[in-house]
Motif scaffolding. Structure first.
Motif, PDB file in Angstrom:
ATOM      1  N   LEU A 161      18.368   2.855  18.420  1.00  9.35           N
ATOM      2  CA  LEU A 161      17.170   2.968  17.591  1.00  9.35           C
ATOM      3  C   LEU A 161      16.277   4.116  18.037  1.00  9.35           C
ATOM      4  N   HIS A 162      16.172   4.338  19.334  1.00  2.45           N
ATOM      5  CA  HIS A 162      15.210   5.339  19.803  1.00  2.45           C
ATOM      6  C   HIS A 162      15.860   6.560  20.454  1.00  2.45           C
ATOM      7  N   ARG A 163      17.161   6.689  20.359  1.00  2.00           N
ATOM      8  CA  ARG A 163      17.856   7.765  21.059  1.00  2.00           C
ATOM      9  C   ARG A 163      17.339   9.152  20.688  1.00  2.00           C
ATOM     10  N   TYR A 164      17.051   9.400  19.408  1.00  2.00           N
ATOM     11  CA  TYR A 164      16.700  10.747  18.957  1.00  2.00           C
ATOM     12  C   TYR A 164      15.201  10.931  18.710  1.00  2.00           C
ATOM     13  N   HIS A 165      14.361  10.101  19.331  1.00  2.00           N
ATOM     14  CA  HIS A 165      12.946  10.167  18.997  1.00  2.00           C
ATOM     15  C   HIS A 165      12.024  10.544  20.150  1.00  2.00           C
ATOM     16  N   ALA A 166      12.192   9.924  21.324  1.00  2.00           N
ATOM     17  CA  ALA A 166      11.192  10.063  22.383  1.00  2.00           C
ATOM     18  C   ALA A 166      11.019  11.503  22.850  1.00  2.00           C
ATOM     19  N   PHE A 167      12.077  12.286  22.849  1.00  2.00           N
ATOM     20  CA  PHE A 167      11.966  13.654  23.373  1.00  2.00           C
ATOM     21  C   PHE A 167      11.013  14.502  22.548  1.00  2.00           C
ATOM     22  N   PRO A 190      18.376  15.133  29.491  1.00  2.00           N
ATOM     23  CA  PRO A 190      17.281  15.319  30.466  1.00  2.00           C
ATOM     24  C   PRO A 190      15.901  15.178  29.834  1.00  2.00           C
ATOM     25  N   LEU A 191      15.749  15.610  28.590  1.00  2.00           N
ATOM     26  CA  LEU A 191      14.456  15.465  27.922  1.00  2.00           C
ATOM     27  C   LEU A 191      14.116  13.999  27.709  1.00  2.00           C
ATOM     28  N   SER A 192      15.100  13.198  27.337  1.00  2.00           N
ATOM     29  CA  SER A 192      14.863  11.766  27.151  1.00  2.00           C
ATOM     30  C   SER A 192      14.464  11.103  28.462  1.00  2.00           C
ATOM     31  N   CYS A 193      15.105  11.513  29.547  1.00  2.00           N
ATOM     32  CA  CYS A 193      14.750  10.963  30.861  1.00  2.00           C
ATOM     33  C   CYS A 193      13.323  11.341  31.247  1.00  2.00           C
ATOM     34  N   LEU A 194      12.954  12.585  31.018  1.00  2.00           N
ATOM     35  CA  LEU A 194      11.591  13.011  31.326  1.00  2.00           C
ATOM     36  C   LEU A 194      10.570  12.250  30.489  1.00  2.00           C
ATOM     37  N   CYS A 242       0.866  -1.178   0.000  1.00  2.00           N
ATOM     38  CA  CYS A 242       0.000   0.000   0.000  1.00  2.00           C
ATOM     39  C   CYS A 242       0.898   1.222   0.000  1.00  2.00           C
ATOM     40  N   ARG A 243       0.365   2.353  -0.396  1.00  2.00           N
ATOM     41  CA  ARG A 243       1.167   3.568  -0.470  1.00  2.00           C
ATOM     42  C   ARG A 243       1.351   4.237   0.887  1.00  2.00           C
ATOM     43  N   ALA A 244       0.403   4.028   1.797  1.00  2.00           N
ATOM     44  CA  ALA A 244       0.480   4.700   3.091  1.00  2.00           C
ATOM     45  C   ALA A 244      -0.275   3.901   4.128  1.00  2.00           C
ATOM     46  N   SER A 245       0.053   4.152   5.388  1.00  2.00           N
ATOM     47  CA  SER A 245      -0.563   3.430   6.499  1.00  2.00           C
ATOM     48  C   SER A 245      -0.542   4.315   7.734  1.00  2.00           C
ATOM     49  N   LEU A 246      -1.601   4.256   8.514  1.00  2.00           N
ATOM     50  CA  LEU A 246      -1.606   4.935   9.804  1.00  2.00           C
ATOM     51  C   LEU A 246      -0.912   4.068  10.842  1.00  2.00           C
ATOM     52  N   GLY A 247      -0.129   4.724  11.685  1.00  2.00           N
ATOM     53  CA  GLY A 247       0.483   4.070  12.830  1.00  2.00           C
ATOM     54  C   GLY A 247       0.323   4.956  14.035  1.00  2.00           C
ATOM     55  N   THR A 248       0.961   4.582  15.133  1.00  2.00           N
ATOM     56  CA  THR A 248       1.000   5.450  16.308  1.00  2.00           C
ATOM     57  C   THR A 248       2.442   5.596  16.754  1.00  2.00           C
ATOM     58  N   ASP A 249       2.739   6.748  17.330  1.00  2.00           N
ATOM     59  CA  ASP A 249       4.103   7.096  17.726  1.00  2.00           C
ATOM     60  C   ASP A 249       4.059   7.647  19.145  1.00  2.00           C
ATOM     61  N   THR A 250       4.639   6.884  20.090  1.00  2.00           N
ATOM     62  CA  THR A 250       4.698   7.289  21.487  1.00  2.00           C
ATOM     63  C   THR A 250       6.107   7.693  21.891  1.00  2.00           C
ATOM     64  N   ALA A 251       7.085   7.014  21.311  1.00  2.00           N
ATOM     65  CA  ALA A 251       8.489   7.324  21.583  1.00  2.00           C
ATOM     66  C   ALA A 251       9.325   7.074  20.336  1.00  2.00           C
ATOM     67  N   GLY A 252       8.680   7.193  19.167  1.00  2.00           N
ATOM     68  CA  GLY A 252       9.366   6.947  17.902  1.00  2.00           C
ATOM     69  C   GLY A 252       8.764   5.829  17.093  1.00  2.00           C
TER      70      GLY A 252
END
Length: 450
Positions: free
Chosen positions: A392-398, A290-294, A157-167
């Protein structure tokens, strides 16, 4: 990436508008591609029954499958759990997002695989066989919107909905070399979507191109929204995305944890892209730790509250990764969580002032160590390396904690031929500008996007 048999959403719309294809012909093409690739890539958990689309709506003739976290009205979201383990499995009302897409003419193909309860940055889920990365079967598939990324990358498919909580949209999109778009909180109605950490959860889009992602996002906006109004004509979205803008870019791509071949590819992208911006400056990224920790505090506490019933009554049935996210929330002091929630606005204002006050977008790596082997990030595998999983998730959750819109897209390949992706962030409310940046800078950045 597998060769896409399905034209872009814009191309399909133009073909239908000019009579080169009928709506039924377009849907038959997409349903055939979806059915053909489902078993091969192990990313589909349920096929939907064909339904008649709304006639003469903007997305009539466009079909999509979505992460199995959206209630459909006929079936409650499976959430990566074994069949029959979810209470109220046939009673949940359809999610607002799926209802809106249907009203805009889009057809529903089925539900896609995911990590259990949307927990985890990979496709690891002991209840199901893991989806295969279409680019390289030995490569990891990110999570938790794993099936969405695989289906899009494989051309189902060309597109799909997902959810993003921390990346969970951007990470799998980056491992599979496609576009991952996380708008700001509330930009897409989350009613009828199974939660993980409600104040971090965001409905997002995984797509073959930024244009495809923008079409889906526009269809989910209120009718009066400027981007939604661009859906009126088949050319409207791409015209809006292509409009000349005097781009001001803040780049923090040069991070110390980059693998050498990833750094080389990001440097090449930066060299090409600087000439197209009015202002391009390198900056130091401030506040990441600190943002990642929060963000982690909020994630663990809210996940524990969301899945308290399962933790109390079905703990042994939960995947180890689910337990690792849910259980620590019970041990977090209430004062820590209260502080993380109360400090959020001040942190957001300070971050925007420091990084985006004089820039339209802030650029960061998406996966600093590239796409790892699946065994390196599978916790039960002999080759498991925790450092690869953390990367994998270092630059996403903040970004979720701050409520910033974010867009990831590939800019080339690394030494092993796997995608190298960047992540662009924008100030709250600037989703349209972020998509325009991605469309203009990703269009010729990587052969992976087509």
């Amino acid at each position: 990436m597998s060769e896409a048999a399905i034209p872009s959403i814009a191309e399909l719309r133009r073909a239908i508008a000019t009579g080169r294809r009928t709506v039924d012909e377009a849907l038959d093409l997409q349903r055939e591609a979806f059915g053909r690739g489902a078993a091969l890539h192990r990313c589909v958990v349920e096929h939907a029954h064909a339904s008649q689309p709304v006639a003469r709506a903007p997305l009539s003739g466009i079909a999509m499958a979505h992460k199995d976290v959206f209630h459909t009205g006929l079936r409650a979201a499976g959430q990566g759990r074994p069949s029959g383990s979810q209470a109220g499995a046939t009673t949940a009302a359809a999610s607002a997002a799926l209802q809106r897409l249907a009203a805009q003419g889009a057809s529903y193909l089925g539900a896609l695989a995911m990590a259990e309860f949307a927990c985890g940055a990979t496709a690891e889920n002991p209840h199901f066989v893991a989806p295969l990365n279409p680019l390289d079967p030995a490569a990891a598939v990110g999570g938790s919107s794993s099936g969405s990324a695989v289906a899009v990358a494989a051309g189902l498919c060309r597109a799909s909905l997902g959810t993003d909580t921390a990346g969970s949209v951007r990470i799998p999109a980056s491992t599979c070399g496609v576009v991952g778009f996380k708008p700001g909180p509330g930009a897409i109605d989350a009613r009828g979507v199974s939660p993980l950490a409600p104040s971090l959860d965001t409905v997002g889009v995984i797509a073959r191109s930024v244009s495809d992602a923008a079409h889906v996002f526009a269809a989910l906006q209120p009718d009066e929204a400027p981007l939604a109004q661009c859906l009126a004509s088949p050319e409207g979205i791409e015209q809006a995305l292509s409009r000349h803008r005097p781009w001001r870019v803040a780049s923090a791509l040069d991070q110390p944890d980059l693998r050498d071949d990833v750094a080389h590819r990001l440097g090449r992208f930066e060299s090409r892209a600087t000439s197209r911006a009015v202002a391009w400056r390198r900056i130091a990224l401030r506040g990441l730790e600190p943002l990642s920790c929060l963000a982690q505090v909020v994630l663990h506490v809210e996940a524990a509250l969301t899945h308290a019933h399962s933790a109390r009554h079905a703990l042994d049935s939960l995947a180890p990764i689910t337990q690792a996210i849910v259980l620590p929330g019970w041990a977090v002091p209430a004062a820590w969580y209260r502080h993380a929630r109360e400090a959020r606005a001040a942190w957001r204002d300070a971050f925007v002032a420091a990084h985006l006050a004089q820039a339209d977008v802030l650029l960061l790596p998406s996966l600093p160590r590239g796409v790892p082997d699946a065994r390196a990030v599978t916790t039960t595998a002999d080759g498991f390396d925790p450092r690869e999983l953390v990367a994998l998730h270092r630059y996403h959750a903040f970004a979720n904690y701050l409520g910033l819109p974010a867009l990831s897209f590939p800019v080339g390949t690394d030494a092993r031929g796997r995608p190298v992706c960047i992540q662009a962030l924008a100030a709250p409310g600037n989703e349209a500008g972020l998509l325009a940046f991605g469309h203009q800078f990703a269009a010729t950045a990587s052969p992976l996007l087509h």
